[in-house]
Every structure is written in structure tokens, then in C-alpha cells.
Design an enzyme around this catalytic site. Structure first.
Site, PDB file in Angstrom:
ATOM      1  N   MET A  17       0.867  -1.194   0.000  1.00 29.56           N
ATOM      2  CA  MET A  17       0.000   0.000   0.000  1.00 29.56           C
ATOM      3  C   MET A  17       0.895   1.232   0.000  1.00 29.56           C
ATOM      4  O   MET A  17       1.588   1.521   0.981  1.00 29.56           O
ATOM      5  CB  MET A  17      -0.915   0.012   1.222  1.00 29.56           C
ATOM      6  CG  MET A  17      -2.025  -1.036   1.167  1.00 29.56           C
ATOM      7  SD  MET A  17      -3.150  -0.921   2.556  1.00 29.56           S
ATOM      8  CE  MET A  17      -2.174  -1.597   3.878  1.00 29.56           C
ATOM      9  N   ALA A  18       0.855   1.945  -1.117  1.00 27.62           N
ATOM     10  CA  ALA A  18       1.670   3.155  -1.237  1.00 27.62           C
ATOM     11  C   ALA A  18       1.234   4.148  -0.169  1.00 27.62           C
ATOM     12  O   ALA A  18       0.042   4.378   0.037  1.00 27.62           O
ATOM     13  CB  ALA A  18       1.489   3.761  -2.627  1.00 27.62           C
ATOM     14  N   GLN A  70       8.240  -3.871  -5.134  1.00 24.73           N
ATOM     15  CA  GLN A  70       7.240  -3.780  -6.205  1.00 24.73           C
ATOM     16  C   GLN A  70       7.582  -2.664  -7.181  1.00 24.73           C
ATOM     17  O   GLN A  70       7.871  -1.539  -6.776  1.00 24.73           O
ATOM     18  CB  GLN A  70       5.845  -3.537  -5.642  1.00 24.73           C
ATOM     19  CG  GLN A  70       4.809  -3.678  -6.760  1.00 24.73           C
ATOM     20  CD  GLN A  70       3.395  -3.354  -6.334  1.00 24.73           C
ATOM     21  OE1 GLN A  70       3.071  -2.211  -6.057  1.00 24.73           O
ATOM     22  NE2 GLN A  70       2.553  -4.364  -6.273  1.00 24.73           N
ATOM     23  N   CYS A 100      -2.836  -1.473  -9.729  1.00 27.36           N
ATOM     24  CA  CYS A 100      -3.165  -0.146  -9.212  1.00 27.36           C
ATOM     25  C   CYS A 100      -4.224   0.529 -10.089  1.00 27.36           C
ATOM     26  O   CYS A 100      -4.067   0.626 -11.301  1.00 27.36           O
ATOM     27  CB  CYS A 100      -1.912   0.726  -9.146  1.00 27.36           C
ATOM     28  SG  CYS A 100      -2.294   2.347  -8.471  1.00 27.36           S
TER      29      CYS A 100
HETATM   30  C1  LIG Z   1      -3.751   3.285   0.404  1.00 25.53           C
HETATM   31  C2  LIG Z   1      -3.569   2.134  -0.548  1.00 25.53           C
HETATM   32  C3  LIG Z   1      -2.419   2.071  -1.308  1.00 25.53           C
HETATM   33  C4  LIG Z   1      -2.220   1.007  -2.196  1.00 25.53           C
HETATM   34  N1  LIG Z   1      -1.047   0.916  -2.877  1.00 25.53           N
HETATM   35  C5  LIG Z   1      -0.775  -0.178  -3.640  1.00 25.53           C
HETATM   36  C6  LIG Z   1       0.501  -0.359  -4.223  1.00 25.53           C
HETATM   37  O1  LIG Z   1       1.434   0.431  -4.061  1.00 25.53           O
HETATM   38  N2  LIG Z   1       0.679  -1.476  -4.989  1.00 25.53           N
HETATM   39  C7  LIG Z   1      -0.307  -2.406  -5.181  1.00 25.53           C
HETATM   40  O2  LIG Z   1      -0.091  -3.405  -5.873  1.00 25.53           O
HETATM   41  N3  LIG Z   1      -1.515  -2.265  -4.603  1.00 25.53           N
HETATM   42  C8  LIG Z   1      -1.771  -1.196  -3.820  1.00 25.53           C
HETATM   43  N4  LIG Z   1      -2.962  -1.085  -3.165  1.00 25.53           N
HETATM   44  C9  LIG Z   1      -3.942  -2.183  -3.276  1.00 25.53           C
HETATM   45  C10 LIG Z   1      -3.764  -3.191  -2.129  1.00 25.53           C
HETATM   46  O3  LIG Z   1      -2.518  -3.856  -2.229  1.00 25.53           O
HETATM   47  C11 LIG Z   1      -4.894  -4.236  -2.114  1.00 25.53           C
HETATM   48  O4  LIG Z   1      -4.866  -4.942  -3.330  1.00 25.53           O
HETATM   49  C12 LIG Z   1      -6.267  -3.638  -1.928  1.00 25.53           C
HETATM   50  O5  LIG Z   1      -6.284  -2.664  -0.912  1.00 25.53           O
HETATM   51  C13 LIG Z   1      -7.298  -4.720  -1.603  1.00 25.53           C
HETATM   52  O6  LIG Z   1      -6.942  -5.409  -0.434  1.00 25.53           O
HETATM   53  P1  LIG Z   1      -7.656  -5.091   0.992  1.00 25.53           P
HETATM   54  O7  LIG Z   1      -9.146  -5.222   0.766  1.00 25.53           O
HETATM   55  O8  LIG Z   1      -7.108  -6.115   1.926  1.00 25.53           O
HETATM   56  O9  LIG Z   1      -7.289  -3.685   1.351  1.00 25.53           O
HETATM   57  C14 LIG Z   1      -3.205  -0.016  -2.325  1.00 25.53           C
HETATM   58  C15 LIG Z   1      -4.362   0.078  -1.558  1.00 25.53           C
HETATM   59  C16 LIG Z   1      -4.561   1.110  -0.669  1.00 25.53           C
HETATM   60  C17 LIG Z   1      -5.813   1.163   0.150  1.00 25.53           C
END
Ligand SMILES: Cc1cc2nc3c(=O)[nH]c(=O)nc-3n(C[C@H](O)[C@H](O)[C@H](O)COP(=O)(O)O)c2cc1C
Length: 341
Positions: A17-18, A70, A100
Site C-alpha cells: 500500500m503506497a 514492487q 493499481c
Molecule cells: C492506500 C492504498 C495504497 C495502495 N497501494 C498499492 C501499491 O502500491 N501497490 C499495489 O499493488 N496495490 C496497492 N494497493 C492495493 C492493495 O494492495 C490491495 O490490493 C487492496 O487494498 C485490496 O486489499 P484489501 O481489501 O485487503 O485492502 C493499495 C491500496 C490502498 C488502500
């Protein structure tokens, strides 16, 4: 579960999560039992490599192995070069971002926008796998548009390219974070491929973790938003999967200690100015649902230095301890963590 030759200590993975999963946060989640964590995405654009943001994101100093970096971009050669750079920088696994949904990323045809061009997806996968000697993983979504989910073809092609594991968020780009994650397609992907599959999306409790693992047959699960402000979720899920029983929620004294430890790490990592500012969102997540926390947060946001920030956090938690607040009360009140994006 293995990623290439790396055996993970369990099948619970911190989602990249960025702006959230920096080295201090990944370290904390690993401390609480996450078996693996992936860095925030880093652009493959070489010209941005020395930016402050990229340097923080590429800092893996002292991180528990295996270290996964990543990368995001749209040009196969540029991504291959970025992969080589990250390996030289200490990455033991390279993860490609094809998930993303952010406009800023998709407008450059990177992240989930790549799913519109399967030919380009294949060229990227082949180029990155050929570029490095370490395992390369792929993180992606079901497809770009609803009704045009192409994950089955993309997953098969990823396997053929030599991708070592696939992490799949059960939404399309069009879904952004709306609707609910669709586990049915994740299950179909698991049946199709032989490489390890990591299921992702909306996993926010031990029961949900067990359900997703059982239903999809996935080798592992990846947890993002539900770990914000509660890195101990990995400990709780691991315990439940092992014993079928719930671990008690951490008490307020433990939450206080974890948060203060997390703040100290953030201050050390980012320094005084950025440390104080980056810490704010974490403090907000940790305190969500606690007594008078709205009022506390309004005051906390006004504090401009790390010493005072530590003090206001300490005194807020001391007040909760005096009042006998328990985390089990909080969880009943707690707003769904998945509302936090
Ligand atoms: C604040 C935020 C930043 C994210 N940044 C990335 C990222 O840098 N790379 C990526 O592959 N996914 C990113 N995601 C997606 C998450 O890795 C994940 O796939 C998504 O939040 C769904 O999972 P969850 O329901 O457990 O949150 C981001 C999600 C959030 C909420």
C-alpha cells in the site's frame, strides 16, 4: 508456502500500500506474524529514482527476508531495468504492479491499465523474468472493465512466463474499491494454474481469512486496509487458522505500546518533519472508534513536532487507561475498517 526458493513462515501476506506499507509498517506486521510483505510500488522511471519518495520506498535496511520490491511502469525494457536495479538494491523478490487503479498510474498505461493490452502484459512478464535471477511475482486485478475480466488468460500467461506467484485482488479496475471482492474468479484461477496463488480483497477478520482460503483454495491471503491501525490482525488470523479459536483483542496498554513504538520507528525513518506528518494517519487509524477519539484527532492534527505528538498520544492513552476502556468495547463500536482507503 514458497515463492521461488523462499519458504514463507506462514501464508499471511501484507498487501503493498503506497503511503502505508513503508519499512517501519512492514517490519511491525512481520513482528505480529505476517509471513511476508511487499514494498510500496516504485516507479520504473529511472529519472525519479533519486527522488526523496523513491529513496524511502527503496529502503530495505535491516528488513526481515525475503525482501520484495514492487515496481510499476508500462515499458518492458524500463521495467526489466528497474527489476535489476531493485535486486542490486537488496530485493530478493521483484513484484510487478498490474493492479493499481489510480488515475495517475493508469493514465500512463501502468498498473491495472495494462490489463487492457494482453500483448504488452506478456512482453512485460517475459522481460522482467528474463532480467533477474530472483523470483518475480505479479499482483493484479480481475481485469480492466466489468464484463471483460481477462484474468484467466493473464494468469495462464503469467505462469508460462515463469512468474513465481500471483497475487489477485478480486476486483476489476472499474470496481476501484467499490462493490465487494469476487472470490469466485480467484477460485477459478487457482484451479487453472499451478504456481502459488495469493487471494486478496476485503479480508478483515479471522473468519473471513479462513473463508477465503477454504473457498478459493488459494495458497495464501494478502491483507491491506484491515491491517491499518491494527497490525496485530496477522497474529489474530494466524491463531484462528491454527486453533479455530479467537485470540483476545490487545488491551489498551498494548495498543499504546505498539503505537508509540511505531511512532518512534517512523520518526527515525523519516526524520522530524515528515515523520510527524506521516505518523498522523497511522495515529488516526489506531484510535478510530476509541472513546472521544474524534476530538483527540482534531487536536493531534494540530501538533507540528514529534515530541509533542508523542506526548498527546501518551496522554490520550493514559486517559483511556484511567477510564478503563477496553479494546473489546472498541471493536463493537468500530467503523468498518474497509471504509478507510
Ligand atoms: C492506500 C492504498 C495504497 C495502495 N497501494 C498499492 C501499491 O502500491 N501497490 C499495489 O499493488 N496495490 C496497492 N494497493 C492495493 C492493495 O494492495 C490491495 O490490493 C487492496 O487494498 C485490496 O486489499 P484489501 O481489501 O485487503 O485492502 C493499495 C491500496 C490502498 C488502500
Amino acid at each position: 508456502m514458497y515463492i521461488g526458493s523462499y519458504q514463507l513462515s506462514n501464508n499471511l501476506i501484507v498487501a503493498p500500500m503506497a503511503g502505508v506499507t513503508d519499512r517501519p509498517f512492514r517490519t511491525l506486521c512481520k513482528y505480529f506474524g505476517a509471513g511476508h510483505a511487499v514494498s510500496e510500488m516504485m516507479t520504473a522511471d529511472k529519472t525519479l529514482r533519486m527522488s526523496k519518495k523513491s529513496l524511502y520506498r527503496a529502503n530495505f535496511d535491516g528488513e526481515l527476508a525475503p525482501i520484495s520490491a514492487q515496481i510499476a511502469g508500462s515499458d518492458p525494457e524500463q521495467l526489466a531495468e528497474a527489476a535489476r536495479y531493485q535486486v542490486a538494491n537488496g530485493a530478493q523478490i521483484v513484484d510487478i504492479n498490474m493492479g493499481c487503479p489510480a488515475k495517475k498510474v493508469c493514465n500512463k498505461l501502468a498498473g491495472s491499465a495494462l490489463l487492457q493490452d494482453e500483448n504488452l502484459v506478456a512482453r512485460i512478464l517475459d522481460a522482467v523474468v528474463a532480467a533477474v535471477d530472483v523470483p518475480v511475482t505479479l499482483k493484479t486485478r480481475l481485469g480492466f472493465l466489468n464484463g471483460h475480466e481477462n484474468i484467466l488468460r493473464v494468469a495462464k500467461r503469467a505462469e508460462e512466463s515463469g512468474i513465481a506467484a500471483l497475487a489477485l485482488h478480486g476486483r476489476t479496475r472499474e470496481d476501484m474499491y467499490l462493490n465487494t471482492a469476487r472470490y469466485e474468479l480467484i477460485k477459478q484461477v487457482k484451479e487453472l494454474i499451478d504456481i502459488p496463488l495469493i487471494a486478496n480483497g476485503d479480508i478483515d477478520s479471522p473468519e473471513k481469512a479462513k473463508y477465503v482460503l477454504d473457498y478459493t483454495g488459494a495458497d495464501a491471503i494478502m491483507i491491506g486496509r484491515a491491517a491499518q491501525g491494527q497490525p496485530w490482525i496477522f497474529r489474530e488470523i494466524a491463531h484462528y487458522l491454527k486453533t479455530g479459536e479467537h485470540l483476545a483483542a490487545p488491551d489498551i496498554a498494548e495498543v499504546k505500546a505498539v503505537l508509540l513504538g511505531h511512532l518512534a520507528e517512523l520518526y527515525e525513518f523519516y526524520g522530524e518533519y515528515s515523520g510527524c506528518r506521516i505518523a498522523r494517519k497511522h495515529i488516526a487509524w489506531y484510535t478510530k472508534g476509541l472513546r472521544s477519539s474524534n476530538e483527540f484527532r482534531q487536536n493531534m492534527y494540530k501538533v507540528e513536532n514529534t515530541a509533542d505528538q508523542t506526548k498527546v498520544v501518551e496522554s490520550y492513552f493514559d486517559q483511556l487507561l484511567d477510564q478503563g476502556q477496553r479494546m473489546s468495547d472498541v471493536q463493537a463500536e468500530q467503523v468498518n475498517l474497509l471504509d478507510i482507503k
